[in-house]
Design a protein around this motif. Structure first.
Motif, PDB file in Angstrom:
ATOM      1  N   VAL A  21       0.835  -1.202   0.000  1.00  0.00           N
ATOM      2  CA  VAL A  21       0.000   0.000   0.000  1.00  0.00           C
ATOM      3  C   VAL A  21       0.870   1.253   0.000  1.00  0.00           C
ATOM      4  O   VAL A  21       0.625   2.213  -0.741  1.00  0.00           O
ATOM      5  CB  VAL A  21      -0.951  -0.001   1.212  1.00  0.00           C
ATOM      6  CG1 VAL A  21      -1.693   1.320   1.320  1.00  0.00           C
ATOM      7  CG2 VAL A  21      -1.951  -1.156   1.099  1.00  0.00           C
ATOM      8  N   GLN A  22       1.917   1.258   0.845  1.00  0.00           N
ATOM      9  CA  GLN A  22       2.818   2.412   0.900  1.00  0.00           C
ATOM     10  C   GLN A  22       3.536   2.620  -0.442  1.00  0.00           C
ATOM     11  O   GLN A  22       3.708   3.752  -0.901  1.00  0.00           O
ATOM     12  CB  GLN A  22       3.838   2.214   2.031  1.00  0.00           C
ATOM     13  CG  GLN A  22       3.242   2.257   3.421  1.00  0.00           C
ATOM     14  CD  GLN A  22       2.605   3.615   3.738  1.00  0.00           C
ATOM     15  OE1 GLN A  22       3.134   4.648   3.356  1.00  0.00           O
ATOM     16  NE2 GLN A  22       1.472   3.581   4.413  1.00  0.00           N
ATOM     17  N   LEU A  23       3.956   1.519  -1.064  1.00  0.00           N
ATOM     18  CA  LEU A  23       4.620   1.631  -2.366  1.00  0.00           C
ATOM     19  C   LEU A  23       3.676   2.220  -3.416  1.00  0.00           C
ATOM     20  O   LEU A  23       4.076   3.093  -4.210  1.00  0.00           O
ATOM     21  CB  LEU A  23       5.111   0.251  -2.820  1.00  0.00           C
ATOM     22  CG  LEU A  23       6.356  -0.304  -2.119  1.00  0.00           C
ATOM     23  CD1 LEU A  23       6.567  -1.757  -2.510  1.00  0.00           C
ATOM     24  CD2 LEU A  23       7.592   0.514  -2.493  1.00  0.00           C
ATOM     25  N   GLU A  24       2.430   1.761  -3.428  1.00  0.00           N
ATOM     26  CA  GLU A  24       1.470   2.266  -4.404  1.00  0.00           C
ATOM     27  C   GLU A  24       1.190   3.747  -4.193  1.00  0.00           C
ATOM     28  O   GLU A  24       1.115   4.529  -5.155  1.00  0.00           O
ATOM     29  CB  GLU A  24       0.174   1.458  -4.329  1.00  0.00           C
ATOM     30  CG  GLU A  24       0.337   0.029  -4.828  1.00  0.00           C
ATOM     31  CD  GLU A  24      -0.845  -0.855  -4.501  1.00  0.00           C
ATOM     32  OE1 GLU A  24      -1.766  -0.354  -3.794  1.00  0.00           O
ATOM     33  OE2 GLU A  24      -0.877  -2.023  -4.930  1.00  0.00           O
ATOM     34  N   LEU A  25       1.055   4.146  -2.924  1.00  0.00           N
ATOM     35  CA  LEU A  25       0.831   5.565  -2.636  1.00  0.00           C
ATOM     36  C   LEU A  25       2.027   6.410  -3.068  1.00  0.00           C
ATOM     37  O   LEU A  25       1.873   7.506  -3.620  1.00  0.00           O
ATOM     38  CB  LEU A  25       0.550   5.760  -1.145  1.00  0.00           C
ATOM     39  CG  LEU A  25      -0.784   5.189  -0.634  1.00  0.00           C
ATOM     40  CD1 LEU A  25      -0.876   5.348   0.880  1.00  0.00           C
ATOM     41  CD2 LEU A  25      -1.962   5.897  -1.306  1.00  0.00           C
ATOM     42  N   GLY A  26       3.232   5.894  -2.812  1.00  0.00           N
ATOM     43  CA  GLY A  26       4.434   6.622  -3.215  1.00  0.00           C
ATOM     44  C   GLY A  26       4.542   6.761  -4.725  1.00  0.00           C
ATOM     45  O   GLY A  26       4.920   7.818  -5.251  1.00  0.00           O
ATOM     46  N   VAL A  27       4.202   5.686  -5.443  1.00  0.00           N
ATOM     47  CA  VAL A  27       4.255   5.732  -6.906  1.00  0.00           C
ATOM     48  C   VAL A  27       3.235   6.725  -7.449  1.00  0.00           C
ATOM     49  O   VAL A  27       3.525   7.504  -8.366  1.00  0.00           O
ATOM     50  CB  VAL A  27       4.014   4.330  -7.505  1.00  0.00           C
ATOM     51  CG1 VAL A  27       3.811   4.415  -9.014  1.00  0.00           C
ATOM     52  CG2 VAL A  27       5.183   3.417  -7.192  1.00  0.00           C
ATOM     53  N   GLU A  28       2.018   6.732  -6.874  1.00  0.00           N
ATOM     54  CA  GLU A  28       0.996   7.674  -7.331  1.00  0.00           C
ATOM     55  C   GLU A  28       1.434   9.118  -7.091  1.00  0.00           C
ATOM     56  O   GLU A  28       1.204  10.000  -7.933  1.00  0.00           O
ATOM     57  CB  GLU A  28      -0.320   7.394  -6.599  1.00  0.00           C
ATOM     58  CG  GLU A  28      -0.991   6.088  -7.039  1.00  0.00           C
ATOM     59  CD  GLU A  28      -2.253   5.812  -6.251  1.00  0.00           C
ATOM     60  OE1 GLU A  28      -2.536   6.594  -5.303  1.00  0.00           O
ATOM     61  OE2 GLU A  28      -2.943   4.826  -6.560  1.00  0.00           O
ATOM     62  N   LYS A  29       2.092   9.373  -5.968  1.00  0.00           N
ATOM     63  CA  LYS A  29       2.591  10.716  -5.681  1.00  0.00           C
ATOM     64  C   LYS A  29       3.670  11.123  -6.696  1.00  0.00           C
ATOM     65  O   LYS A  29       3.663  12.245  -7.227  1.00  0.00           O
ATOM     66  CB  LYS A  29       3.154  10.774  -4.266  1.00  0.00           C
ATOM     67  CG  LYS A  29       3.655  12.145  -3.861  1.00  0.00           C
ATOM     68  CD  LYS A  29       4.168  12.128  -2.437  1.00  0.00           C
ATOM     69  CE  LYS A  29       4.705  13.504  -2.038  1.00  0.00           C
ATOM     70  NZ  LYS A  29       5.238  13.497  -0.653  1.00  0.00           N
ATOM     71  N   ASP A  30       4.600  10.206  -6.975  1.00  0.00           N
ATOM     72  CA  ASP A  30       5.653  10.506  -7.961  1.00  0.00           C
ATOM     73  C   ASP A  30       5.065  10.689  -9.362  1.00  0.00           C
ATOM     74  O   ASP A  30       5.555  11.514 -10.144  1.00  0.00           O
ATOM     75  CB  ASP A  30       6.690   9.381  -7.978  1.00  0.00           C
ATOM     76  CG  ASP A  30       7.545   9.372  -6.715  1.00  0.00           C
ATOM     77  OD1 ASP A  30       7.626  10.420  -6.045  1.00  0.00           O
ATOM     78  OD2 ASP A  30       8.119   8.310  -6.405  1.00  0.00           O
ATOM     79  N   LEU A  31       4.014   9.918  -9.685  1.00  0.00           N
ATOM     80  CA  LEU A  31       3.376  10.073 -10.987  1.00  0.00           C
ATOM     81  C   LEU A  31       2.741  11.454 -11.130  1.00  0.00           C
ATOM     82  O   LEU A  31       2.810  12.082 -12.197  1.00  0.00           O
ATOM     83  CB  LEU A  31       2.312   8.986 -11.190  1.00  0.00           C
ATOM     84  CG  LEU A  31       2.827   7.582 -11.485  1.00  0.00           C
ATOM     85  CD1 LEU A  31       1.680   6.577 -11.479  1.00  0.00           C
ATOM     86  CD2 LEU A  31       3.545   7.540 -12.830  1.00  0.00           C
ATOM     87  N   GLN A  32       2.121  11.928 -10.072  1.00  0.00           N
ATOM     88  CA  GLN A  32       1.534  13.263 -10.111  1.00  0.00           C
ATOM     89  C   GLN A  32       2.605  14.330 -10.315  1.00  0.00           C
ATOM     90  O   GLN A  32       2.427  15.275 -11.095  1.00  0.00           O
ATOM     91  CB  GLN A  32       0.759  13.532  -8.814  1.00  0.00           C
ATOM     92  CG  GLN A  32       0.023  14.861  -8.795  1.00  0.00           C
ATOM     93  CD  GLN A  32      -1.015  14.970  -9.896  1.00  0.00           C
ATOM     94  OE1 GLN A  32      -1.616  13.977 -10.293  1.00  0.00           O
ATOM     95  NE2 GLN A  32      -1.224  16.181 -10.393  1.00  0.00           N
ATOM     96  N   ALA A  90      -3.482  -5.943 -10.156  1.00  0.00           N
ATOM     97  CA  ALA A  90      -4.262  -5.021 -10.985  1.00  0.00           C
ATOM     98  C   ALA A  90      -3.818  -3.578 -10.754  1.00  0.00           C
ATOM     99  O   ALA A  90      -3.680  -2.788 -11.701  1.00  0.00           O
ATOM    100  CB  ALA A  90      -5.750  -5.173 -10.688  1.00  0.00           C
ATOM    101  N   SER A  91      -3.575  -3.248  -9.488  1.00  0.00           N
ATOM    102  CA  SER A  91      -3.087  -1.902  -9.182  1.00  0.00           C
ATOM    103  C   SER A  91      -1.717  -1.662  -9.808  1.00  0.00           C
ATOM    104  O   SER A  91      -1.437  -0.577 -10.331  1.00  0.00           O
ATOM    105  CB  SER A  91      -3.011  -1.711  -7.670  1.00  0.00           C
ATOM    106  OG  SER A  91      -2.496  -0.434  -7.350  1.00  0.00           O
TER     107      SER A  91
END
Length: 239
Positions: A21-32, A90-91
């Motif tokens: 979950v933390q990795l996915e949140l971090g990736v979404e932040k970097d993508l933004q 999927a995420s």
């Protein structure tokens, strides 16, 4: 109580899920951040490197979850872990697609910025300079005038450089065309020389053919004359 214990996940599984979950949140932040990036190739490269590294860690953690699911004795626990694996896979797939789209958007932002800077540089920002001069009035008029003059000078310098480059390319094209024309002219001249030589050779061959015919005719007449003389001598001796 037994049903509650069966519903709980092992501590190691819970730790991995939390890390996912933390990795996915971090990736979404970097993508933004990547989507909003408009300049700095180093920053874009660093963001891509960090996002791809996080996605690689995420894949490894998913593989670890699959192994843990296979080690479970309870079927229900195994099913719950597999469900989490599928959800996070999927995420992960969505994040990879988002990364490609973010890079496309980043490149588009950079291209728009470069185009705007080019147009702004060519225009010299004369309109903005004039507006700033009117707003400031007499205060700081000299600095504004110098800045406007500098902008116009820079714009003229860039335009002059672009014109010089265009002239240089045109000169190069003309030189190439002249070289090609000379090659064609030389080739045509050589062809004409070759045609002249061929004509002379043809006439010589025809002349040699006529001389050969004349020589054969003379040889034939000589042979006839020789045979007549021989016959005449033989007749005189016999009769």
């Amino acid at each position: 109580m037994p049903s509650l214990a069966a519903a709980e996940l092992p501590a190691e599984v819970g730790s991995i899920v939390a890390e996912l979950v933390q990795l996915e949140l971090g990736v979404e932040k970097d993508l933004q951040t990547l989507r909003e990036q408009i300049d700095g190739d180093n920053a874009v490269s660093e963001l891509n490197k960090r996002i791809k590294g996080s996605l690689a860690v995420l894949r490894n953690q998913l593989d670890e979850l699959v192994l843990l699911a296979q080690e479970q004795r309870r079927v229900a626990t195994q099913k719950r872990i597999e469900a989490k694996v599928e959800r996070h896979r999927a995420s992960h797939a969505k994040l990879e697609i988002a990364l490609r789209r973010a890079n496309i958007q980043c490149r588009a932002n950079a291209e728009r910025r470069q185009e705007a800077e080019r147009l702004e540089l060519l225009s010299g920002r004369t309109t903005a300079s004039a507006a700033r001069l009117r707003q400031r009035g007499q205060q700081g008029g000299r600095e504004a005038a110098l800045q406007s003059s500098s902008n116009v000078t820079e714009s003229l310098r860039v335009s002059s450089q672009m014109l010089a480059d265009s002239l240089q390319r045109s000169a190069l094209a003309m030189e190439t065309l002249a070289t090609s024309s000379k090659v064609i002219s030389d080739t045509n001249e050589e062809f004409q020389n070759f045609a002249g030589v061929a004509g002379v050779s043809k006439r010589l061959v025809e002349k040699m053919k006529r001389r050969d015919f004349t020589d054969k005719l003379l040889v034939g007449l000589g042979l006839v004359f020789f045979f007549i003389v021989v016959i005449y001598i033989v007749q005189r001796r016999l009769f």
